[in-house]
Design a protein around this motif. Structure first.
Motif: not given
Ligand code: GLP
Length: 241
Positions: A41-65
Motif C-alpha cells: 500500500r505504501d509503495l503504491s501511494r508513494l510511487l503513484q502506481l496501482s496495487r496490481v502493478t506493485v504486486r506484480k513487480a514484487i511477485s516477480g522478484l519473489v520468484e527470482e529469489g
C-alpha cells in the motif's frame, strides 16, 4: 529513497520498471538482507502506481529469489541465497544480483590430460588436454562453495586468465555456455571440505554437477561443486505439460 527517485511510473511497463528499481535498491544494499520492504500500500501511494502493478513487480522478484514474503508480516529482502534452478547463470552473476562482490581463491589452475571420468563427462577422447580450476568461492570474506571445473583446453588454453568469473572469460572467448544439465545431491561435508567452508564437519551440503554446452553441442564445462546447505536454497518453477 532510491525507489522514489526512480521513474518507475509510466504505464504499461511500470511493473518491469518497478521491478528493476527494487532490484537496484537490493543491489545497492539500501535495504539489507532480512529487512522489510515498504508495504504494498505504501509503495503504491508513494510511487503513484496501482496495487496490481506493485504486486506484480514484487511477485516477480519473489520468484527470482531476491525477496521473501511472509504471510501477514510483509515482504523482505531474502537472507539465504536463493538460486533459481531454471536459469543458466554463473556464481558471480547470482551474487552480484544480490549486491555482493564474489571472489575466488584458487588452489589449482592447470592444464593436464583428461582423466577417464572427465573424458566421459566432457565427451572427449583419451589423451586430450583440459584446463582444471579448483577454487573456494567467497562473498564478504565468507566461503560459500567449493568448485572444481574442467574445461577442454581447446576452449580455455590458459586457465590462469580466470581471475574471478569463469563464465565471463568464456564469454570473451566466444564460448559462453548456452544450455546445461545439472544434478543436485544432498551430502554431508567431509572434514576437509567443511574446513574450507568454515562449517562443522558433517554439516549439510549440496553437491552439484553441471555439464554445460555450446550451441553446437560441445561440452564447455564439467563442474562439481559443494555448496553450503546452511546458506543456499535452490528453487524451481514447476509447470504442467
Ligand atoms: C556456478 C556453476 C558452475 C559454474 C560457475 C561459473 O557456480 N555451478 O558450474 O562454473 O557458476 O561461475 P563464475 O562465472 O562466477 O566463475
Amino acid at each position: 529513497r532510491r525507489l522514489s527517485r526512480d521513474p518507475a511510473t509510466s504505464q504499461p511497463l511500470a511493473y518491469l520498471r518497478l521491478r528493476r528499481a527494487i532490484r537496484n535498491v537490493v543491489e545497492h544494499r539500501d535495504i539489507e538482507p532480512g529487512q522489510a520492504l515498504p508495504s504494498e500500500r505504501d509503495l503504491s501511494r508513494l510511487l503513484q502506481l496501482s496495487r496490481v502493478t506493485v504486486r506484480k513487480a514484487i511477485s516477480g522478484l519473489v520468484e527470482e529469489g531476491l525477496l521473501n514474503q511472509r504471510h501477514g508480516a510483509g515482504t523482505f529482502v531474502a537472507e539465504r541465497i536463493i538460486k533459481p534452478m531454471s536459469r543458466l547463470t554463473s556464481f558471480t552473476e547470482d551474487l552480484r544480483a544480490r549486491g555482493l562482490n564474489p571472489r575466488s581463491e584458487f588452489s589449482e589452475r592447470i592444464i593436464g590430460e583428461v582423466t577417464p571420468e572427465e573424458s566421459m563427462a566432457l565427451n572427449l577422447s583419451p589423451g586430450v588436454l583440459v584446463a582444471r580450476l579448483h577454487r573456494v568461492r567467497y562473498a564478504k570474506e565468507e566461503p560459500l562453495a567449493i568448485e572444481r571445473s574442467v574445461v577442454p583446453a581447446s576452449i580455455l588454453p590458459d586457465p590462469t586468465i580466470v581471475q574471478d568469473s569463469l563464465y565471463q572469460i568464456l564469454e570473451t572467448l566466444g564460448a559462453r555456455p548456452r544450455r546445461a544439465l545439472q544434478r543436485l545431491r544432498a551430502v554431508s561435508l567431509g572434514a576437509q571440505q567443511a574446513r574450507l567452508l568454515h562449517v562443522p564437519a558433517g554439516s549439510a551440503g549440496l553437491n552439484i554437477e553441471r555439464r554445460s554446452f555450446l550451441d553446437d553441442g560441445r561440452v564447455v564445462e564439467f563442474t562439481t561443486s559443494w555448496y553450503r546447505g546452511d546458506i543456499y536454497d535452490f528453487v524451481a518453477e514447476l509447470q504442467t505439460d
